[in-house]
Design a protein around this motif. Structure first.
Motif, PDB file in Angstrom:
ATOM      1  N   ASN A  95      22.836  10.102  68.926  1.00 42.42           N
ATOM      2  CA  ASN A  95      22.755   9.021  67.936  1.00 42.42           C
ATOM      3  C   ASN A  95      24.066   8.242  67.816  1.00 42.42           C
ATOM      4  O   ASN A  95      24.047   7.053  67.509  1.00 42.42           O
ATOM      5  N   ASN A  96      25.202   8.871  68.088  1.00 47.45           N
ATOM      6  CA  ASN A  96      26.476   8.134  68.066  1.00 47.45           C
ATOM      7  C   ASN A  96      26.559   7.140  69.217  1.00 47.45           C
ATOM      8  O   ASN A  96      27.053   6.025  69.058  1.00 47.45           O
ATOM      9  N   LYS A  97      26.049   7.543  70.382  1.00 47.41           N
ATOM     10  CA  LYS A  97      26.041   6.636  71.531  1.00 47.41           C
ATOM     11  C   LYS A  97      25.096   5.462  71.273  1.00 47.41           C
ATOM     12  O   LYS A  97      25.404   4.318  71.622  1.00 47.41           O
ATOM     13  N   LEU A  98      23.958   5.731  70.657  1.00 48.36           N
ATOM     14  CA  LEU A  98      23.029   4.656  70.316  1.00 48.36           C
ATOM     15  C   LEU A  98      23.713   3.643  69.407  1.00 48.36           C
ATOM     16  O   LEU A  98      23.613   2.431  69.623  1.00 48.36           O
ATOM     17  N   ARG A  99      24.440   4.123  68.405  1.00 49.65           N
ATOM     18  CA  ARG A  99      25.163   3.233  67.500  1.00 49.65           C
ATOM     19  C   ARG A  99      26.201   2.420  68.265  1.00 49.65           C
ATOM     20  O   ARG A  99      26.299   1.205  68.115  1.00 49.65           O
ATOM     21  N   GLN A 100      26.989   3.089  69.105  1.00 47.09           N
ATOM     22  CA  GLN A 100      28.018   2.393  69.883  1.00 47.09           C
ATOM     23  C   GLN A 100      27.407   1.353  70.817  1.00 47.09           C
ATOM     24  O   GLN A 100      27.921   0.234  70.926  1.00 47.09           O
ATOM     25  N   ASP A 101      26.323   1.709  71.486  1.00 44.69           N
ATOM     26  CA  ASP A 101      25.657   0.772  72.392  1.00 44.69           C
ATOM     27  C   ASP A 101      25.132  -0.440  71.624  1.00 44.69           C
ATOM     28  O   ASP A 101      25.219  -1.578  72.096  1.00 44.69           O
ATOM     29  N   PHE A 102      24.578  -0.190  70.443  1.00 48.95           N
ATOM     30  CA  PHE A 102      24.068  -1.292  69.629  1.00 48.95           C
ATOM     31  C   PHE A 102      25.206  -2.231  69.211  1.00 48.95           C
ATOM     32  O   PHE A 102      25.079  -3.451  69.339  1.00 48.95           O
ATOM     33  N   ILE A 103      26.298  -1.673  68.727  1.00 52.98           N
ATOM     34  CA  ILE A 103      27.435  -2.494  68.294  1.00 52.98           C
ATOM     35  C   ILE A 103      27.985  -3.284  69.476  1.00 52.98           C
ATOM     36  O   ILE A 103      28.287  -4.483  69.351  1.00 52.98           O
ATOM     37  N   LEU A 104      28.108  -2.649  70.630  1.00 54.62           N
ATOM     38  CA  LEU A 104      28.579  -3.337  71.835  1.00 54.62           C
ATOM     39  C   LEU A 104      27.623  -4.470  72.222  1.00 54.62           C
ATOM     40  O   LEU A 104      28.064  -5.570  72.591  1.00 54.62           O
ATOM     41  N   HIS A 105      26.340  -4.225  72.117  1.00 53.01           N
ATOM     42  CA  HIS A 105      25.346  -5.267  72.395  1.00 53.01           C
ATOM     43  C   HIS A 105      25.557  -6.481  71.486  1.00 53.01           C
ATOM     44  O   HIS A 105      25.522  -7.623  71.937  1.00 53.01           O
ATOM     45  N   GLU A 106      25.760  -6.211  70.204  1.00 53.03           N
ATOM     46  CA  GLU A 106      25.973  -7.312  69.260  1.00 53.03           C
ATOM     47  C   GLU A 106      27.260  -8.075  69.580  1.00 53.03           C
ATOM     48  O   GLU A 106      27.294  -9.298  69.493  1.00 53.03           O
ATOM     49  N   GLN A 107      28.309  -7.354  69.972  1.00 48.82           N
ATOM     50  CA  GLN A 107      29.556  -8.018  70.382  1.00 48.82           C
ATOM     51  C   GLN A 107      29.299  -8.909  71.583  1.00 48.82           C
ATOM     52  O   GLN A 107      29.790 -10.040  71.641  1.00 48.82           O
TER      53      GLN A 107
END
Length: 157
Positions: free
Chosen positions: A80-92
């Motif tokens: 779930n931490n990787k999912l959060r990081q991937d999502f934030i990176l996607h938004e960036q």
């Protein structure tokens, strides 16, 4: 509490409420033999504007965090931490930066914590229908599709 954090939390809570209400409401149109095509185009444009309003960075943060919290509760095996990081990176990568990016991160974290606490003690939460919905959304998110769930299935989850 700093004023900006207070505003962000209120905005996040309001977004959660609006997302929930929009997911639970369906557009119904009565059948009228005298109606013309203008009614159909107005209804379609309303639906498109609702979909666009739901597909913004903050709504996506709520959707992904909500799915992640539910998946953790129901024992899905994923990071779930990787999912959060991937999502934030996607938004960036989509051009979100600065205070908006911070707001998205806070909204994600607030949603994740809120949903986790709300469903924590519900032993009947992970029913088969719920698991199927979580699996569908989680699989989409894991491959980088962070758009909100299709309207027809979102109201059921």
């Amino acid at each position: 509490m700093p004023a900006i954090l207070n505003d962000i939390l209120r905005g996040g809570l309001l977004s959660i409420i609006l997302l929930y209400l929009s997911a639970c409401s369906g557009t119904t149109k009565s059948f009228n033999l005298l109606s013309d095509d203008k009614d159909k185009s107005v209804n379609t444009s309303k639906e498109n504007s609702i979909e666009q309003a739901q597909n913004n960075p903050e709504s996506r943060a709520i959707q992904v965090a909500w799915t992640s919290a539910r998946a953790v509760k129901c024992g899905f095996y994923f990071d779930n931490n990787k999912l959060r990081q991937d999502f934030i990176l996607h938004e960036q990568n989509q051009g979100v930066a600065g205070n908006t990016l911070k707001k998205i991160q806070l909204t994600y974290d607030f949603t994740y914590r809120s949903i986790s606490l709300k469903i924590k003690d519900d032993k009947a939460y992970c029913a088969q229908k719920t698991i199927e919905k979580i699996r569908s959304d989680l699989n989409r998110h894991m491959v980088g599709d962070y758009t909100p769930s299709p309207k027809s299935t979102q109201a059921k989850g």
